[in-house]
Design a protein around this motif. Structure first.
Motif, short mmCIF file in Angstrom:
data_model
loop_
_atom_site.label_atom_id
_atom_site.label_comp_id
_atom_site.label_asym_id
_atom_site.label_seq_id
_atom_site.Cartn_x
_atom_site.Cartn_y
_atom_site.Cartn_z
N HIS A 47 0.85 -1.11 -0.04
CA HIS A 47 0.01 0.02 -0.02
C HIS A 47 0.73 1.22 -0.09
O HIS A 47 0.30 2.45 0.01
N PRO A 78 -4.40 -0.84 -3.26
CA PRO A 78 -4.92 0.32 -3.63
C PRO A 78 -4.45 1.52 -2.45
O PRO A 78 -4.09 1.12 -1.53
N PRO A 120 -4.08 -11.26 1.69
CA PRO A 120 -4.30 -12.15 2.80
C PRO A 120 -5.09 -11.44 3.98
O PRO A 120 -5.05 -10.26 4.17
N ALA A 159 -11.77 -4.99 5.26
CA ALA A 159 -10.98 -5.19 4.31
C ALA A 159 -9.69 -5.83 4.96
O ALA A 159 -9.09 -6.83 4.09
N PRO A 164 -10.66 -9.80 3.68
CA PRO A 164 -10.33 -9.10 2.43
C PRO A 164 -11.31 -9.75 1.13
O PRO A 164 -11.71 -10.67 1.10
N TRP A 165 -11.53 -8.43 0.38
CA TRP A 165 -12.43 -8.66 -0.91
C TRP A 165 -11.92 -9.96 -1.79
O TRP A 165 -12.51 -10.44 -2.63
N TYR A 208 -0.46 -12.21 -7.12
CA TYR A 208 -0.70 -12.33 -5.52
C TYR A 208 0.22 -11.29 -4.70
O TYR A 208 -0.25 -11.46 -3.28
N ARG A 218 -8.45 8.56 2.01
CA ARG A 218 -9.59 7.96 1.44
C ARG A 218 -11.00 8.10 2.09
O ARG A 218 -11.96 8.05 1.79
N LEU A 223 -4.55 4.20 0.26
CA LEU A 223 -5.24 4.42 1.49
C LEU A 223 -5.38 5.91 2.26
O LEU A 223 -6.30 6.31 2.91
C1 HEC Z 1 0.13 -8.59 -0.96
C2 HEC Z 1 -0.16 -7.07 -0.95
C3 HEC Z 1 -0.91 -6.44 0.29
C4 HEC Z 1 -0.59 -6.64 1.50
C5 HEC Z 1 0.52 -7.03 2.21
C6 HEC Z 1 -1.66 -5.80 2.39
N1 HEC Z 1 -2.68 -5.45 1.47
FE1 HEC Z 1 -4.47 -4.24 1.81
N2 HEC Z 1 -5.02 -4.48 -0.11
C7 HEC Z 1 -4.35 -5.28 -0.91
C8 HEC Z 1 -5.09 -5.35 -2.24
C9 HEC Z 1 -4.76 -5.94 -3.64
C10 HEC Z 1 -6.29 -4.79 -1.85
C11 HEC Z 1 -7.63 -4.79 -2.81
C12 HEC Z 1 -8.63 -5.93 -2.20
C13 HEC Z 1 -8.20 -7.16 -2.36
O1 HEC Z 1 -7.62 -7.52 -3.43
O2 HEC Z 1 -8.32 -8.07 -1.39
C14 HEC Z 1 -6.18 -4.32 -0.60
C15 HEC Z 1 -7.25 -3.67 0.32
C16 HEC Z 1 -7.20 -3.03 1.48
C17 HEC Z 1 -8.09 -2.18 1.94
C18 HEC Z 1 -9.37 -1.60 1.40
C19 HEC Z 1 -8.85 -0.63 0.61
C20 HEC Z 1 -10.20 0.08 -0.23
O3 HEC Z 1 -9.96 0.91 -1.12
O4 HEC Z 1 -11.34 -0.19 0.19
C21 HEC Z 1 -7.27 -1.89 3.22
C22 HEC Z 1 -8.19 -1.06 4.22
C23 HEC Z 1 -6.26 -2.46 3.32
N3 HEC Z 1 -5.86 -3.26 2.33
C24 HEC Z 1 -5.51 -2.38 4.32
C25 HEC Z 1 -4.41 -3.42 4.66
C26 HEC Z 1 -3.56 -3.37 5.99
C27 HEC Z 1 -3.86 -2.76 7.30
C28 HEC Z 1 -2.48 -4.39 5.57
C29 HEC Z 1 -1.61 -4.73 6.71
C30 HEC Z 1 -1.93 -5.26 7.65
C31 HEC Z 1 -2.61 -4.67 4.24
N4 HEC Z 1 -3.66 -4.01 3.75
C32 HEC Z 1 -1.77 -5.52 3.68
C33 HEC Z 1 -3.02 -5.53 -1.15
C34 HEC Z 1 -2.39 -5.80 -0.04
#
Ligand code: HEC
Ligand code: HEC
Length: 343
Positions: free
Chosen positions: A46, A56, A80, A71, A75-76, A130, A61, A58
């Motif tokens: 992120h 995406p 992970p 999320a 997650p959608w 991934y 937003r 954050l």
């Molecule tokens: C492997 C890459 C990756 C990691 C590591 C990761 N994310 Fe994400 N995140 C994504 C992706 C890709 C999405 C889009 C939704 C999906 O594919 O699940 C997302 C979506 C999100 C969203 C929703 C954003 C929206 O526009 O609605 C949030 C909030 C979020 N992540 C928080 C976190 C947090 C907090 C962590 C760590 C604890 C984290 N993410 C770790 C890839 C990652």
């Protein structure tokens, strides 16, 4: 009178709010500190300030705490899922407050690692589809090391990826490593990362070659009559009869500029030479091989102590087993702590 009215008003407000909305208020500085700390790796996807990248954006937003929580916990897509012990409810609120305090970005930042030309299918999946390699690096080095330590088969990989947060502590214990306070990778969902796809990613790592789990640790310098002595312990963390043996190792310790070597211990000492990779003079030892659970101790006495800028550090290299393509496998030896109190 005024206070009474105010509290009455607050009480009515609480009654009007939907259940669950009396959620924690977040602390932005605490959210920023967590985001940037080694305890989480969200930023690999992120962006360092939530500006977006592989995942995406954050920042700015204004997601609600409920949206953010959903999320992270369910997650959608391909992200992970992270559990309470990795990011608590309060920490989710803190992260929301932090991102609320930032302006939205004009456009997402770059990916941490992009896909090289001609990348094999498993590497494309790990980097682009991934995001495994956004944390593990394009050649999955630490992953290949943990796999090499236990001679991992696909069943092991599956368990570690789908049921990660429950099983990882046991793996750390098996290889005798100090576990970090919390696991930084979440649990992948088989519905989004099907077994057949995970198998392709695993085969990419296996075809590059598992690597031996060699690690070196330096102690703080100890001042004696003829100089300052640093002790280095090298260990193969692999499991007996399963983990890989490293062969033809060289241990390279950087000698701080202006210091001279007063003495060394440990067999195989080769003297000091210039090292192109480390761009410094290094003291070198050669070791024929290190099998799982073997441990060796070396020491070097220098005419002066290293400083915060140039303290003794190094790298361990080996010729066998060699990685098939890509950079040579090596194990970095972190700089010696400055005082024994920080050990
Ligand atoms: C492997 C890459 C990756 C990691 C590591 C990761 N994310 Fe994400 N995140 C994504 C992706 C890709 C999405 C889009 C939704 C999906 O594919 O699940 C997302 C979506 C999100 C969203 C929703 C954003 C929206 O526009 O609605 C949030 C909030 C979020 N992540 C928080 C976190 C947090 C907090 C962590 C760590 C604890 C984290 N993410 C770790 C890839 C990652
Ligand atoms: C948020 C960064 C991140 C992402 C994304 C990620 N990992 Fe990990 N992974 C880690 C870290 C860090 C560890 C060490 C344990 C921990 O802290 O959770 C780990 C551990 C593992 C392990 C257990 C063996 C070991 O090296 O400890 C396997 C297997 C693994 N990851 C595979 C994968 C695969 C496959 C993907 C993609 C589907 C992936 N990882 C995505 C950070 C990540």
């Amino acid at each position: 009178m005024y206070t009474l009215l105010a509290s009455l008003f607050a009480f009515v407000l609480v009654l009007l709010l939907p259940a669950g909305a009396a959620a924690q208020t977040g602390n932005a500085p605490a959210g920023k500190a967590l985001w940037e700390s080694p305890a989480t790796m969200c930023r690999n996807c992120h962006g360092t300030s939530g500006e977006g990248g592989f995942g995406p954006d954050l920042a700015g937003r204004h997601l609600t705490v409920a949206q953010f929580r959903r999320a992270v916990r369910q997650p959608w897509g391909i992200m992970p899922a992270f559990v309470e012990s990795q990011v608590s409810e309060q920490e989710i609120a803190n992260l929301v407050a932090y991102f609320d305090s930032l302006p939205p970005g004009a456009q997402p930042g770059p990916w941490r690692f992009t896909v090289p030309d001609g990348a094999p299918r498993g590497q494309q999946l790990a980097l682009a589809a991934y995001g495994c390699a956004q944390c593990h690096g394009p050649t999955l080095d630490i992953l290949r090391q943990n796999m090499g330590a236990v001679a991992a088969d696909f069943e092991w990989v599956k368990r570690m990826v789908y049921d990660h947060t429950r099983l990882i502590a046991a793996h750390w214990k098996t290889v005798g490593e100090e576990p970090p306070a919390r696991a930084r990778m979440g649990n992948y969902a088989p519905s989004r990362l099907p077994e057949s796809v995970l198998q392709d990613i695993w085969m990419f790592a296996r075809d590059l070659g598992y690597r031996p789990f060699i690690a070196g640790r330096l102690g703080a310098g100890v001042t004696g009559t003829n100089g300052v002595t640093y002790t280095l312990t090298i260990e193969n963390h692999g499991l007996p009869n399963r983990g890989l043996t490293a062969e033809e190792l060289t241990i390279n310790l950087v000698v701080p500029a202006g210091a001279s070597v007063v003495g060394t211990t440990g067999s195989g000492y080769q003297g000091v030479r210039a090292d192109a990779g480390l761009k410094a003079n290094v003291a070198v030892w050669q070791v024929a091989k290190m099998a799982p659970k073997e441990e060796q101790t070396y020491s070097i006495t220098l005419s002066r102590a290293g400083t915060a800028a140039d303290n003794v550090r190094g790298v361990i290299r080996w010729t066998k087993p060699a990685v098939k393509t890509g950079p040579v496998d090596e194990a970095v030896i972190a700089p010696a702590p400055l005082t024994s109190a920080t050990q």
